[in-house]
Design a protein around this motif. Structure first.
Motif, PDB file in Angstrom:
ATOM      1  N   VAL A  93       0.835  -1.206   0.000  1.00 27.49           N
ATOM      2  CA  VAL A  93       0.000   0.000   0.000  1.00 27.49           C
ATOM      3  C   VAL A  93       0.866   1.251   0.000  1.00 27.49           C
ATOM      4  O   VAL A  93       1.908   1.309   0.669  1.00 27.49           O
ATOM      5  N   ALA A  94       0.417   2.254  -0.753  1.00 27.43           N
ATOM      6  CA  ALA A  94       1.009   3.595  -0.673  1.00 27.43           C
ATOM      7  C   ALA A  94      -0.132   4.599  -0.575  1.00 27.43           C
ATOM      8  O   ALA A  94      -1.145   4.457  -1.263  1.00 27.43           O
ATOM      9  N   ILE A  95       0.032   5.594   0.287  1.00 29.90           N
ATOM     10  CA  ILE A  95      -0.995   6.616   0.508  1.00 29.90           C
ATOM     11  C   ILE A  95      -0.365   7.989   0.301  1.00 29.90           C
ATOM     12  O   ILE A  95       0.699   8.286   0.838  1.00 29.90           O
ATOM     13  N   VAL A  96      -1.050   8.826  -0.489  1.00 29.06           N
ATOM     14  CA  VAL A  96      -0.560  10.171  -0.787  1.00 29.06           C
ATOM     15  C   VAL A  96      -1.720  11.147  -0.621  1.00 29.06           C
ATOM     16  O   VAL A  96      -2.863  10.827  -0.977  1.00 29.06           O
ATOM     17  N   SER A  97      -1.449  12.316  -0.080  1.00 30.35           N
ATOM     18  CA  SER A  97      -2.485  13.341   0.026  1.00 30.35           C
ATOM     19  C   SER A  97      -2.078  14.588  -0.747  1.00 30.35           C
ATOM     20  O   SER A  97      -0.886  14.912  -0.834  1.00 30.35           O
TER      21      SER A  97
END
Length: 230
Positions: A93-97
């Motif tokens: 998983v990778a999360i970016v805002s």
């Protein structure tokens, strides 16, 4: 530095009859065509007046696909939290805002697509195919991408990404609520509810609001109007 060309795949097979809930068929199609690692990408928070857009990229383990994956909007908050924990424990998983400043600079569409490309590049292992929810394949992807309209209801990888993005953004809204409690971000998550609009009118925009979104922009303009009387 050599220029890398990224292709966009299209096929009539993508528009074949669907099962009514997300499955692994689109991923399997890409794997059968030579892909080794396939990720799904989705976002949460394009429509609100405040807060970031959050994007998640998820590469599911084909042997450990969590049961009950679906479009995050079709799940209860409790079920999303449960699946979030399972996804984080079993998938890559990778999360970016993209904060309001990015949205102001790039507009909401540009900020979302840029965050999608960043999320794919941030995955622990480089994938060689990406399934993206919506009509657009983000520019700047490190591999070919495939857009699926309504993808969070068709692909388990995109559904997983939608859950991760939604849960992450909801948690960020709780933090925003602590910072600016008079807006009620924990409840409406930044959307233009009557309570949110009333708080905006009373208090004016805060640092979490998106300056270019119409209700916020109108208040900012009103705040800068100078009346000159004779």
């Amino acid at each position: 530095m050599a220029k890398r060309t990224v292709t966009i795949e299209t096929s009539s097979e993508l528009f074949a009859g669907e099962t009514g809930y997300p499955d692994f068929s689109h991923e399997q199609m890409l794997l059968s065509r030579g892909a080794r690692l396939v990720a799904g990408v989705d976002e949460a928070g394009r429509g609100p007046l405040a807060g970031p857009v959050v994007v998640a990229a998820v590469r599911l383990d084909p042997d450990r696909i969590p049961e009950g994956l679906n479009d995050s909007k079709k799940l209860t908050a409790e079920r999303r939290e449960e699946l979030f924990d399972i996804i984080m424990a079993t998938a890559e998983v990778a999360i970016v805002s993209a904060p309001p400043s990015d949205i102001l600079t790039l507009n909401i569409r540009g900020a979302t697509l840029a965050a999608m490309a960043r999320a794919v590049r941030a995955l622990p292992r480089a994938v060689d195919r990406v399934l993206v929810d919506g009509r657009d394949v983000p520019p700047g992807l490190p591999c070919p991408g495939l857009a699926l309209i309504g993808g969070d209801g068709r692909s388990v990888s995109i559904a997983a990404a939608s859950i991760v993005a939604k849960v992450t953004r909801d948690r960020m809204c709780a933090i925003m609520d602590c910072d600016a409690p008079h807006f009620g971000f924990s409840g409406h998550k930044g959307y233009s509810t009557a309570a949110h609009l009333a708080a905006l009118d009373t208090h004016g925009p805060c640092r979490h609001h998106r300056a270019e979104f119409a209700p916020v922009a109108a208040l900012l303009v009103r705040a800068t109007v100078v009346e000159i009387t004779g």
